[in-house]
Design an enzyme around this catalytic site. Sequence first.
Site, PDB file in Angstrom:
ATOM      1  N   SER A 248     -59.445  98.533 160.872  1.00 30.25           N
ATOM      2  CA  SER A 248     -58.192  98.002 160.340  1.00 30.25           C
ATOM      3  C   SER A 248     -57.576  96.997 161.297  1.00 30.25           C
ATOM      4  O   SER A 248     -57.794  97.038 162.490  1.00 30.25           O
ATOM      5  CB  SER A 248     -57.208  99.138 160.089  1.00 30.25           C
ATOM      6  OG  SER A 248     -56.607  99.497 161.322  1.00 30.25           O
ATOM      7  N   LYS A 249     -56.837  96.087 160.654  1.00 35.87           N
ATOM      8  CA  LYS A 249     -56.185  95.013 161.390  1.00 35.87           C
ATOM      9  C   LYS A 249     -55.266  95.550 162.477  1.00 35.87           C
ATOM     10  O   LYS A 249     -55.092  94.951 163.515  1.00 35.87           O
ATOM     11  CB  LYS A 249     -55.337  94.216 160.400  1.00 35.87           C
ATOM     12  CG  LYS A 249     -55.797  92.790 160.236  1.00 35.87           C
ATOM     13  CD  LYS A 249     -54.732  91.999 159.550  1.00 35.87           C
ATOM     14  CE  LYS A 249     -55.328  91.407 158.285  1.00 35.87           C
ATOM     15  NZ  LYS A 249     -54.433  91.012 157.273  1.00 35.87           N
ATOM     16  N   ARG A 250     -54.667  96.696 162.172  1.00 35.18           N
ATOM     17  CA  ARG A 250     -53.698  97.248 163.107  1.00 35.18           C
ATOM     18  C   ARG A 250     -54.342  97.628 164.429  1.00 35.18           C
ATOM     19  O   ARG A 250     -53.777  97.439 165.484  1.00 35.18           O
ATOM     20  CB  ARG A 250     -53.019  98.478 162.485  1.00 35.18           C
ATOM     21  CG  ARG A 250     -51.626  98.209 162.020  1.00 35.18           C
ATOM     22  CD  ARG A 250     -50.922  99.453 161.502  1.00 35.18           C
ATOM     23  NE  ARG A 250     -51.791 100.402 160.846  1.00 35.18           N
ATOM     24  CZ  ARG A 250     -52.114 101.579 161.372  1.00 35.18           C
ATOM     25  NH1 ARG A 250     -51.649 101.939 162.539  1.00 35.18           N
ATOM     26  NH2 ARG A 250     -52.902 102.405 160.703  1.00 35.18           N
TER      27      ARG A 250
END
Length: 479
Positions: A248-250
């Site tokens: 995930s981007k996070r």
Amino acid sequence: MDKNKNSIRVRIAPSPTGYLHIGTARTALFNYLFARANNGSFLLRIEDTDLERSRDIMTESIKSGLNWLNLGWDEDVVYQSDHFDNYRERAFELLKRGNAYWCYCTPKEIEERKKKALNSHKRWMYDRRCYNLKEKERKDFEREGRPKALRFHIPPGVTEYKDLIHGGIKRDNSEIEDFVILKSDGSPTYNMAVVVDDHRMEITHVMRGDDHIPNTPKQILLYKAFGWKPPEFAHFPLILGKDRSKLSKRKNAVAISEYRDKGFLPEAMVNYLAFLGWSPKTKEEIFSLSELVERFTLKSINQKPAVFDLERLEWVNRKWMNRLKEEEIAKRLQHYLKEKGIDVQNREYIIKIIGAMGNRVKKFQDFIQLGYYFFSDNFSLDEKGASEHFYPGLSRRMRKLVDRLEELEPFNREGIEEVLRGLSQELGCRSAELIHPVRLGISGMTFGPGIFILMEVLGKKRVINRLQSLIEYLKGEEK
Ligand code: GLU
């Protein structure tokens, strides 16, 4: 590449709603390798039917990411937005053949019925209300001018196919909803557009991520309704983060451009991406794109998810920094630095920096983060290091050192070492009492390449100037 009947044709079909993602790049690589290994064609299709969310800048970033990785495609890029008429025509064909029907249900009505079903613990799938509409009801809706979408009517039976990676996959059609093929605004849905395009483009193998497994039976049913032969299907394992949750981007940098920006080599990126789901079944780990083409087979793709490990990527990158010629690495580093606003004209100087930094750097960005002092006098001083290693009377010692260094010719590591050790003996102090402050003075840091090499690489002028500034600083502190 000639388009004869038997040749293999594969594609990647990214949606330009985001940058080129690690997963898409890995899918592109596998498709590319498969095409090149089988003398086939590798095509690029931009799935931009969602005009609201598609962005030209994303299309450009996808193309430049693929080019950076050296995954060049054959033939012109296909844009779905150029084919809206084709999807509509094909959808009407299904309507005429009785494989599709108009649905007048509003999203609100569907939502209400769905809620009701879920409240009584029933599974929800579109309930075919409009398939069973009476002629009069249909006419009334038409008169009202209700928006309508075209739904595909799922026939009874079982849909089966042999996935080239997972083996036999079977789905009971009763579990598949009558999905929309044409939205009320006239645009096609993903499953519809993909089938029409893959057929028109004569794609022989549809190979994509595991997340598309649920779409494949729907697509096969569309092929059948059209009377077309479905292509072969292969689904590549998902890529997970180190904590085994979805990448995930996070938590991770997921865009290929971010890795380029950090100064990873495209050769290393490709090499590492290949290992996300594939393995050569030997202990070898470093492969160029052409070596991968020689080794690649679908059989050697794993079924289990792959885990993205940044440290591993850095390790592969370091291996590639050693594998490429020094002159080539220097040229690329020079270019990288320039992009970051650091203009170093002297290639020889860059080569020396690369040698001095050795395995401390894993990617080009590290040269800036760990060795900014090579490129600028404006580095900051590690305060903690200074409080540990600076002491009263140091400025006088540094003065003496500068005097000796000024006389030193040639200014090389052996000579520098001799001067430093000689001086510490004369002063009756440990060499470390000179070395630590010197390092702080010329680099601002407490760690880095061996001090004598570091001084040689920085060169006499820089070292003396910086030591002089250090003396000024120390004098200020000593007052
Ligand atoms: N646009 C789809 C995606 O980006 C393509 C999937 C496919 O290859 O069919 O996931």
